[in-house]
Every structure is written in structure tokens, then in C-alpha cells.
Design a protein around this motif. Structure first.
Motif, PDB file in Angstrom:
ATOM      1  N   VAL A 346     -25.395  -2.308  39.658  1.00  0.00           N
ATOM      2  CA  VAL A 346     -26.433  -2.994  38.887  1.00  0.00           C
ATOM      3  C   VAL A 346     -26.670  -4.395  39.438  1.00  0.00           C
ATOM      4  CG1 VAL A 346     -27.071  -3.834  36.604  1.00  0.00           C
ATOM      5  CG2 VAL A 346     -25.942  -1.625  36.831  1.00  0.00           C
ATOM      6  N   LEU A 347     -25.592  -5.086  39.843  1.00  0.00           N
ATOM      7  CA  LEU A 347     -25.739  -6.418  40.440  1.00  0.00           C
ATOM      8  C   LEU A 347     -26.542  -6.364  41.735  1.00  0.00           C
ATOM      9  CD1 LEU A 347     -22.261  -8.142  39.913  1.00  0.00           C
ATOM     10  CD2 LEU A 347     -24.486  -9.009  39.173  1.00  0.00           C
ATOM     11  N   LEU A 348     -26.242  -5.374  42.588  1.00  0.00           N
ATOM     12  CA  LEU A 348     -26.992  -5.228  43.833  1.00  0.00           C
ATOM     13  C   LEU A 348     -28.469  -4.942  43.563  1.00  0.00           C
ATOM     14  CD1 LEU A 348     -24.578  -3.136  46.101  1.00  0.00           C
ATOM     15  CD2 LEU A 348     -25.344  -5.475  46.491  1.00  0.00           C
ATOM     16  N   ALA A 349     -28.736  -4.087  42.564  1.00  0.00           N
ATOM     17  CA  ALA A 349     -30.128  -3.784  42.226  1.00  0.00           C
ATOM     18  C   ALA A 349     -30.853  -5.026  41.715  1.00  0.00           C
ATOM     19  CB  ALA A 349     -30.173  -2.672  41.177  1.00  0.00           C
ATOM     20  N   PHE A 350     -30.173  -5.808  40.872  1.00  0.00           N
ATOM     21  CA  PHE A 350     -30.776  -7.052  40.383  1.00  0.00           C
ATOM     22  C   PHE A 350     -31.088  -7.986  41.545  1.00  0.00           C
ATOM     23  CE2 PHE A 350     -29.935 -11.529  39.343  1.00  0.00           C
ATOM     24  CZ  PHE A 350     -31.008 -11.771  38.492  1.00  0.00           C
ATOM     25  N   PHE A 351     -30.155  -8.137  42.459  1.00  0.00           N
ATOM     26  CA  PHE A 351     -30.353  -9.033  43.591  1.00  0.00           C
ATOM     27  C   PHE A 351     -31.505  -8.555  44.473  1.00  0.00           C
ATOM     28  CE2 PHE A 351     -29.166 -10.502  47.938  1.00  0.00           C
ATOM     29  CZ  PHE A 351     -29.314 -11.868  47.724  1.00  0.00           C
ATOM     30  N   SER A 352     -31.625  -7.242  44.659  1.00  0.00           N
ATOM     31  CA  SER A 352     -32.702  -6.717  45.506  1.00  0.00           C
ATOM     32  C   SER A 352     -34.072  -6.995  44.890  1.00  0.00           C
ATOM     33  CB  SER A 352     -32.503  -5.226  45.740  1.00  0.00           C
ATOM     34  OG  SER A 352     -32.665  -4.485  44.545  1.00  0.00           O
ATOM     35  N   SER A 359     -40.288 -12.104  48.434  1.00  0.00           N
ATOM     36  CA  SER A 359     -40.796 -11.552  49.697  1.00  0.00           C
ATOM     37  C   SER A 359     -42.178 -10.921  49.548  1.00  0.00           C
ATOM     38  CB  SER A 359     -39.815 -10.510  50.240  1.00  0.00           C
ATOM     39  OG  SER A 359     -39.706  -9.405  49.364  1.00  0.00           O
ATOM     40  N   THR A 360     -42.698 -10.831  48.313  1.00  0.00           N
ATOM     41  CA  THR A 360     -44.023 -10.232  48.095  1.00  0.00           C
ATOM     42  C   THR A 360     -45.004 -11.242  47.499  1.00  0.00           C
ATOM     43  OG1 THR A 360     -43.270  -9.390  45.938  1.00  0.00           O
ATOM     44  CG2 THR A 360     -43.099  -7.903  47.825  1.00  0.00           C
ATOM     45  N   VAL A 361     -44.843 -12.507  47.839  1.00  0.00           N
ATOM     46  CA  VAL A 361     -45.776 -13.536  47.366  1.00  0.00           C
ATOM     47  C   VAL A 361     -47.153 -13.261  47.971  1.00  0.00           C
ATOM     48  CG1 VAL A 361     -46.307 -16.000  47.351  1.00  0.00           C
ATOM     49  CG2 VAL A 361     -43.932 -15.223  47.141  1.00  0.00           C
ATOM     50  N   PRO A 362     -48.220 -13.199  47.171  1.00  0.00           N
ATOM     51  CA  PRO A 362     -49.557 -12.919  47.720  1.00  0.00           C
ATOM     52  C   PRO A 362     -49.947 -13.918  48.797  1.00  0.00           C
ATOM     53  CG  PRO A 362     -49.584 -12.770  45.331  1.00  0.00           C
ATOM     54  CD  PRO A 362     -48.241 -13.320  45.702  1.00  0.00           C
ATOM     55  N   GLY A 363     -50.390 -13.425  49.938  1.00  0.00           N
ATOM     56  CA  GLY A 363     -50.791 -14.277  51.040  1.00  0.00           C
ATOM     57  C   GLY A 363     -49.657 -14.684  51.943  1.00  0.00           C
ATOM     58  N   GLU A 369     -37.830  -8.936  54.936  1.00  0.00           N
ATOM     59  CA  GLU A 369     -36.998  -9.210  53.761  1.00  0.00           C
ATOM     60  C   GLU A 369     -37.192  -8.134  52.690  1.00  0.00           C
ATOM     61  OE1 GLU A 369     -38.659 -11.344  55.455  1.00  0.00           O
ATOM     62  OE2 GLU A 369     -37.473 -13.158  55.824  1.00  0.00           O
ATOM     63  N   SER A 370     -38.437  -7.655  52.563  1.00  0.00           N
ATOM     64  CA  SER A 370     -38.698  -6.584  51.589  1.00  0.00           C
ATOM     65  C   SER A 370     -37.962  -5.306  51.985  1.00  0.00           C
ATOM     66  CB  SER A 370     -40.197  -6.312  51.492  1.00  0.00           C
ATOM     67  OG  SER A 370     -40.889  -7.439  50.984  1.00  0.00           O
ATOM     68  N   LEU A 371     -37.975  -4.956  53.266  1.00  0.00           N
ATOM     69  CA  LEU A 371     -37.255  -3.772  53.726  1.00  0.00           C
ATOM     70  C   LEU A 371     -35.757  -3.909  53.466  1.00  0.00           C
ATOM     71  CD1 LEU A 371     -37.067  -1.059  55.184  1.00  0.00           C
ATOM     72  CD2 LEU A 371     -37.044  -2.305  57.365  1.00  0.00           C
ATOM     73  N   LEU A 372     -35.206  -5.093  53.730  1.00  0.00           N
ATOM     74  CA  LEU A 372     -33.789  -5.326  53.464  1.00  0.00           C
ATOM     75  C   LEU A 372     -33.484  -5.160  51.977  1.00  0.00           C
ATOM     76  CD1 LEU A 372     -30.958  -6.200  54.318  1.00  0.00           C
ATOM     77  CD2 LEU A 372     -31.710  -8.593  54.094  1.00  0.00           C
ATOM     78  N   ALA A 373     -34.363  -5.671  51.125  1.00  0.00           N
ATOM     79  CA  ALA A 373     -34.167  -5.542  49.677  1.00  0.00           C
ATOM     80  C   ALA A 373     -34.213  -4.078  49.250  1.00  0.00           C
ATOM     81  CB  ALA A 373     -35.233  -6.346  48.929  1.00  0.00           C
ATOM     82  N   PHE A 374     -35.136  -3.315  49.814  1.00  0.00           N
ATOM     83  CA  PHE A 374     -35.214  -1.883  49.488  1.00  0.00           C
ATOM     84  C   PHE A 374     -33.947  -1.148  49.934  1.00  0.00           C
ATOM     85  CE2 PHE A 374     -40.091  -2.225  49.772  1.00  0.00           C
ATOM     86  CZ  PHE A 374     -40.179  -2.439  48.412  1.00  0.00           C
ATOM     87  N   ARG A 440     -45.819  -8.309  42.598  1.00  0.00           N
ATOM     88  CA  ARG A 440     -44.761  -9.313  42.454  1.00  0.00           C
ATOM     89  C   ARG A 440     -44.304  -9.410  41.001  1.00  0.00           C
ATOM     90  NH1 ARG A 440     -44.918 -15.836  42.881  1.00  0.00           N
ATOM     91  NH2 ARG A 440     -42.707 -16.149  43.395  1.00  0.00           N
ATOM     92  N   HIS A 441     -45.250  -9.401  40.068  1.00  0.00           N
ATOM     93  CA  HIS A 441     -44.894  -9.449  38.652  1.00  0.00           C
ATOM     94  C   HIS A 441     -44.078  -8.224  38.245  1.00  0.00           C
ATOM     95  CE1 HIS A 441     -48.644 -12.186  37.930  1.00  0.00           C
ATOM     96  NE2 HIS A 441     -47.612 -12.852  38.442  1.00  0.00           N
ATOM     97  N   MET A 442     -44.412  -7.071  38.818  1.00  0.00           N
ATOM     98  CA  MET A 442     -43.672  -5.862  38.496  1.00  0.00           C
ATOM     99  C   MET A 442     -42.234  -5.960  38.990  1.00  0.00           C
ATOM    100  SD  MET A 442     -43.701  -3.085  36.927  1.00  0.00           S
ATOM    101  CE  MET A 442     -45.456  -3.187  36.540  1.00  0.00           C
ATOM    102  N   PHE A 443     -42.041  -6.498  40.193  1.00  0.00           N
ATOM    103  CA  PHE A 443     -40.675  -6.679  40.699  1.00  0.00           C
ATOM    104  C   PHE A 443     -39.897  -7.674  39.833  1.00  0.00           C
ATOM    105  CE2 PHE A 443     -42.241  -5.300  45.092  1.00  0.00           C
ATOM    106  CZ  PHE A 443     -41.666  -4.052  44.973  1.00  0.00           C
ATOM    107  N   ALA A 444     -40.573  -8.714  39.365  1.00  0.00           N
ATOM    108  CA  ALA A 444     -39.901  -9.657  38.475  1.00  0.00           C
ATOM    109  C   ALA A 444     -39.495  -8.972  37.168  1.00  0.00           C
ATOM    110  CB  ALA A 444     -40.823 -10.845  38.192  1.00  0.00           C
TER     111      ALA A 444
END
Length: 481
Positions: A346-352, A359-363, A369-374, A440-444
Motif C-alpha cells: 500500500v505504501l508503494l502504491a501511495f508513493f507511485s 509527472s502528469t502536470v499539463p504542459g 517518471e510516469s513509467l517508473l511510477a507505473f 492529474r486530479h484523478m491520480f491525486a
């Protein structure tokens, strides 16, 4: 990103091989050795694996390019979200049907129904009509519900009731299924990438390739499993289709009564045991965000040009590494507790998900970094599923497990549907340039749900601090010398 994807796959494949070799050296059991030495058991196991692994292979082939196919047909992200919601909702609706059909049709006939419905689901992918694709998602929901229930039900019945093998041998078969399942998932990504991109056949090709696998599965079920059903009927199995149609209404009434009684017993068990309630909360929160991840990983990475099949194989290899790490961590030399590994997952999932919000900030996307998080998220999944399966086996009574797990899945799918609908609303209500903010909001939001899951895990630890059911056998409780 093209080079990064291939490099990640090579590193993870090497890691998986190393971990698997190490795990096999330290995790051999007496039950496994006895089961492998029994020729009758090996024949029955092979009979089951030939059909079931073909079904799993067909399922995994459809994973890498589903979103890409919908985008290839020029559907908007909001329209694709509705298709995914339709698939999740059909899983919820068909879950009880999947438990009822084997009692009415018989287990073998229900497996054949799975092959037929999933084949039609794949054929619908040839159409660019939105409602035809939605029908395919409904059939996919039915097929997924059947895949996760009826094949295992056929095996367990044959193992215990027909052949009278020891129940301790059942995990031997499903452990082998788990190992093959990870390998099939990795291979499916490679094959899908080969035919869709290298051969230039497009994103619909993996779906068409799944149809021959389903046909082969149906042939094995029809030709080889029939002998097992005859033995089941001879042994007095009542769970076979009735030939007399006059008895069908009685069967339906008794089945309906058993179904509702099972549901009420499962709900009663869920509400009466706080451990079960907390574990269900963890499962609902964790697995619901996985459905959201399945929807979002392609639109996050695809604009940057990585080979999606290779990325999918890398994700599955990361999950395989996590599963092997769990086997190593809980083996005799280390004896780490599954509850602690669940907390780590769960900690790893939270961190990802926390990483993905940056890593998904618009623009200003950062695809590496997104691939690493996935990949971290899939590593967490590899730790999570065996840990939660162990705890479920300890706190949920065997006779009520199916009903309790069905209640677990209800909020799970509901949360996933609500999340995708929220994303659909943000995408529909914003311009094309703002679509990334919804992601980005969904990931948050997913990070927040993982934080809630972490609190539930901590509460489970508090409740079961001195509970032997939540620990590996042979380990000491807190306060013991």
C-alpha cells in the motif's frame, strides 16, 4: 521512450529470472513433492491447465491495446471512459450470474459459454459502431466474471469430490497457475506488440488472435473434460444440468433461495467481524484504483511513442517480481509477515500515485517518471495480491468466502465506476488543452484512496496485534519469548 521501454523490460526480465531461481531454491514443500510424484494428480492437473491457461492467454492478449483501439477509432477520452464504466458495471451485474450458471447449466457447459461469449466480444472489436463496442464490453464483463469463477470451481470439485485428492494439494495447482499466469502476461505483451506494431496489423490484431486460443480452449473442455463430468455424475454430483425440463423450475427456485441465503450469510459475516470489514475496505480501495490505472496508463504514455506491448510486458514483469519477492520474504529464511508486506504494498502504491501527480502536470509531462511510477505500482500489486489472499484465507470462513468476496467487489467496482465517471465529467467539461488536468486530479484522488487504505491496514494491525490467524504458522506473537 522507445529505448526506455525496451531497457526497462530487459532489466525487469533479468530481475524476474534471478528472483525465480532464488525462490525455487528455498520454497519447496513436502506437499508439493508428494503431489508431483502422484501420476493421477499430474494427469488431472494437466487436463485442467491445458484449457485454463489457454483462456488466460486469450484474456491477456486483449490487455495492451484496448484503449489504443478505441483511440484508433477516433473516440474521445470521455467516450472511452464510458466504455470502461460499462465493462465494470457488467462485472458487478454478472458476478451473481457467474455463481448461478454452473448450478443450472453445469460447470463444463458454463466454461463453453465463456469461450463463446469472449469470442463474440473479440469479434465486436472489428466494428467502429459505438453501441456495438459497448455490447462487446458487456460480453467482456460476463466473460471476466466466468473466467474468475467457473474454471476454478470445476477444478476444485474434480480434485476433492471426483478424485478425492488431499485438499492440501489444491494450492500446488493454483501456485502453478499463478506462475504461468505472470509468464503468459509478459509473453502476451510481446506477441501483441509484434503483430500490432512490428507487423503493422493494427491494434485490433491481438483481439482477433485471441479467438483461436478460445476455440482451442473450448475444444479441450468439450473433448477432454467430458470424461470428468461423467465421473462426477457417477459419484452423485448434484451440480450437473438436469435433462428433465419439468425439474427446471424447482432447480431455479432452490438455486435462488440458496443464492439469497448465501448473500445474507456473507453480509452477516462481514458486519460481525471487524477484521473482515477492515480487510474488505483495503481491498475495495486498493483494487478500485487499479481499474483507474488500467484506463489511464495508455493515454499518459502513448503520446510519447513507446511500444505499448513492450510497456505492458514490463508492467507484468514488475508484478511478477513483486509476487516472487513475496514468496521469498515469507519463506523459512526470512519469515516476514504477510500483513507487513501488505502495508509495504500500500505504501508503494501511495508513493507511485504521489509521483504521478507531479509527472502528469499539463504542459510539462515527464513520461519516464510516469513509467517508473507505473512499474512501482505493479511491483506493489505483486506484493499485494498474495498478501491479501493469505489474510482472506485466515479471517474469512471457507463456506462463506465466495459470498464475502462478492460483497468486497461491490464497493470496489462502484468506486472504480465513480472515478471513471468523474474523469469523464472533467474531460467533457474542459477543452482539449485541459484534459491533462483531469488525469492529474484523478491520480491525486487515487493517492488519497491509498492513504485511506494505509489507515485501514494500520487499524487491522491494531485489531489483530496478537491474533495468530493473521500470522504465518510457527511465528511468535507479540510479547512471547
Amino acid at each position: 521512450m522507445f529505448v526506455t521501454a525496451y531497457l526497462a523490460f530487459i532489466v525487469l526480465a533479468g530481475l524476474c529470472v534471478t528472483l525465480e531461481i532464488t525462490a525455487r531454491r528455498v520454497t519447496s514443500s513436502q506437499a508439493t513433492q508428494t503431489a508431483v510424484a502422484n501420476p493421477a494428480f499430474r494427469r488431472f492437473q494437466k487436463l485442467f491447465l491445458k484449457a485454463y491457461l489457454l483462456a488466460l492467454w486469450a484474456d491477456w492478449l486483449q490487455g495492451p491495446y484496448l484503449y489504443k483501439l478505441y483511440r484508433h477509432y477516433n473516440f474521445l477520452e470521455s467516450q472511452i471512459a464510458i466504455l470502461y464504466v460499462c465493462g465494470l458495471a457488467s462485472c458487478v451485474l454478472f458476478a451473481p450470474v457467474a455463481g448461478w450458471l454452473p448450478q443450472f447449466l453445469g460447470r463444463r457447459q458454463t466454461c463453453l459459454l465463456f469461450c463463446l461469449s469472449y469470442s463474440i466480444c473479440c469479434i465486436t472489436k472489428l466494428s467502429q459502431d459505438y453501441f456495438m463496442l459497448m455490447l462487446g464490453r458487456v460480453l467482456g464483463g460476463l466473460s471476466t466474471s466466468l473466467l474468475t469463477t467457473v474454471f476454478e470451481a470445476w477444478y476444485v470439485h474434480g480434485h476433492v469430490e471426483v478424485h478425492d485428492f488431499p485438499k492440501e494439494w489444491i494450492p500446488v495447482t493454483f501456485g502453478k497457475v499463478a506462475n504461468w499466469n505472470h509468464g503468459l502476461a509478459v509473453a502476451a505483451g510481446l506477441v501483441a506488440n509484434l503483430i500490432a506494431e512490428w507487423l503493422g496489423l493494427g491494434p485490433v490484431a491481438p483481439f482477433l488472435l485471441a479467438i483461436p486460443s478460445l476455440a482451442a480452449c473450448a475444444w479441450f473442455v468439450l473433448s477432454e473434460w467430458g470424461q470428468e463430468d461423467k465421473q462426477a455424475a457417477a459419484s452423485g454430483d448434484k451440480n450437473v444440468p438436469l435433462l428433465n425440463p419439468l425439474n427446471a423450475p424447482k432447480l431455479q427456485m432452490s438455486t435462488r433461495a440458496r443464492f439469497w441465503r448465501s448473500c445474507l450469510d456473507g453480509l452477516r459475516c462481514l458486519l460481525s467481524d471487524r477484521r473482515v470489514m477492515l480487510l474488505g475496505g483495503v481491498q475495495a480501495l486498493f483494487e478500485s484504483v487499479l481499474y483507474i490505472f488500467v484506463f489511464l496508463w495508455t493515454p499518459v504514455l502513448d503520446p510519447h511513442g513507446p511500444p505499448l506491448g513492450i510497456v505492458f510486458s514490463s508492467l507484468m514483469a514488475a508484478s511478477m517480481a513483486g509476487s516472487t519477492l513475496f514468496r521469498l520474504a515469507t519463506s523459512a529464511p526470512y519469515r516476514l509477515q504477510p500483513g507487513h508486506l501488505l502495508c509495504l504494498a500500500v505504501l508503494l502504491a501511495f508513493f507511485s500515485f504521489f509521483m504521478l501527480t507531479f509527472s502528469t502536470v499539463p504542459g510539462q509531462p515527464r513520461p519516464r517518471e510516469s513509467l517508473l511510477a507505473f512499474l512501482l505500482l505493479e511491483l506493489a500489486c505483486g506484493l499485494y495480491f498474495p498478501a491479501v489472499s493469505f489474510l482472506q484465507g485466515r479471517v474469512v470462513p471457507m463456506e462463506r468466502r465466495a459470498a464475502v468476496l462478492a460483497w468486497f467487489r461491490l464497493p470496489l467496482h462502484l468506486l472504480a465506476c465513480l472515478g471513471l465517471l468523474a474523469l469523464h465529467g472533467e474531460v467533457s467539461g474542459s477543452g482539449a488543452g485541459e484534459a491533462g488536468s483531469g488525469t492529474r486530479h484523478m491520480f491525486a484522488g487515487c493517492a488519497g484512496m491509498m492513504l485511506a487504505a494505509l489507515l485501514a491496514v494500520v487499524s487491522l494491525f491494531t485489531v489483530g496485534r496478537n491474533d495468530a490467524d493473521l500470522r504465518l504458522e510457527g511465528t511468535k506473537l507479540e510479547g512471547e519469548i
